[in-house]
Design an enzyme around this catalytic site. Structure first.
Site, short mmCIF file in Angstrom:
data_model
loop_
_atom_site.label_atom_id
_atom_site.label_comp_id
_atom_site.label_asym_id
_atom_site.label_seq_id
_atom_site.Cartn_x
_atom_site.Cartn_y
_atom_site.Cartn_z
N GLY A 48 0.85 -1.18 0.00
CA GLY A 48 0.00 0.00 0.00
C GLY A 48 0.89 1.22 0.00
N GLN A 53 3.34 9.88 1.62
CA GLN A 53 4.61 9.14 1.57
C GLN A 53 5.46 9.48 0.35
OE1 GLN A 53 2.58 5.12 2.36
NE2 GLN A 53 4.56 4.93 3.39
N CYS A 96 6.35 -0.25 7.51
CA CYS A 96 5.93 0.89 6.70
C CYS A 96 7.10 1.35 5.85
CB CYS A 96 5.48 2.03 7.62
SG CYS A 96 4.92 3.48 6.74
N LEU A 97 6.83 1.63 4.58
CA LEU A 97 7.90 2.08 3.68
C LEU A 97 8.56 3.36 4.17
CD1 LEU A 97 6.15 1.47 0.23
CD2 LEU A 97 7.83 0.01 1.37
N HIS A 138 -4.23 0.98 7.73
CA HIS A 138 -2.88 1.55 7.80
C HIS A 138 -2.75 2.75 6.85
CE1 HIS A 138 1.69 0.96 8.06
NE2 HIS A 138 1.56 1.78 7.03
N GLU A 139 -3.26 2.60 5.63
CA GLU A 139 -3.11 3.69 4.64
C GLU A 139 -3.99 4.89 4.99
OE1 GLU A 139 -0.60 3.55 2.79
OE2 GLU A 139 -0.25 1.42 3.15
N HIS A 142 -2.34 6.99 7.43
CA HIS A 142 -1.37 7.90 6.81
C HIS A 142 -2.06 9.19 6.36
CE1 HIS A 142 2.52 5.96 6.50
NE2 HIS A 142 2.01 4.86 6.02
#
Ligand code: NI
Length: 160
Positions: A48, A53, A96-97, A138-139, A142
């Site tokens: 995702g 991000q 997480c990226l 999660h997204e 963000h």
């Protein structure tokens, strides 16, 4: 085009995004941004990716197709909101990226109802369960400026 991923503690990651209007969504700038988010997510080996991000404070996220088997398409969610369909939350390990090498256990709702718009501005509503529901939660966090480390327990570091 593959875009660089913004990492913690960049303040854009902790800034809540505002909803995108249909007019803005239809601009070439935003459509190109969406086009670029998909290969960027795959290049970074994520499931995702949320617009903050990649340094864009916009209410858009991508959910990779591997998070929603057996569906074979990536999902673009514009202005997503969700409500819980189950009282139950399950803990599982997330990463997480934007926070490389850090992992922790986060409790998420098992079943949610999602309302969003597609990249064309069409309204969609669907149910998500399990890992798919986890990735969406999660997204969307963000998009609200919330990172998984704000919620995680048993945080650990692992370098590959
Ligand atoms: Ni993340």
């Amino acid at each position: 085009m593959i875009l660089p991923i913004v990492t913690h503690p960049n303040p854009i990651l902790t800034t809540k995004t505002n909803a995108i209007s249909l007019d803005v969504l239809k601009t070439e700038e935003v459509q190109t941004l969406i086009d670029n988010m998909i290969p960027t997510m795959y290049h970074a080996k994520g499931v995702g990716l949320a617009a903050p991000q990649i340094g864009q404070s916009k209410r858009i996220c991508i959910i990779g197709k591997e998070a929603r088997e057996p569906h074979a398409e990536d999902l673009v969610l514009v202005n997503p909101v969700w409500t819980k369909l189950s009282k139950k939350k399950t803990g599982d390990i997330e990463g997480c990226l934007s926070i490389p090498h850090i992992y922790g256990t986060v409790k998420r709702y098992d079943q949610i109802l999602v309302n969003a718009q597609t990249r064309d501005g069409e309204n969609i509503e669907f149910e998500a369960h399990g890992f798919f529901a986890r990735v969406i939660q999660h997204e969307v966090d963000h998009l609200d400026g919330v990172l998984f480390i704000d919620k995680a327990r048993d945080i650990f570091k692992k370098t590959d």
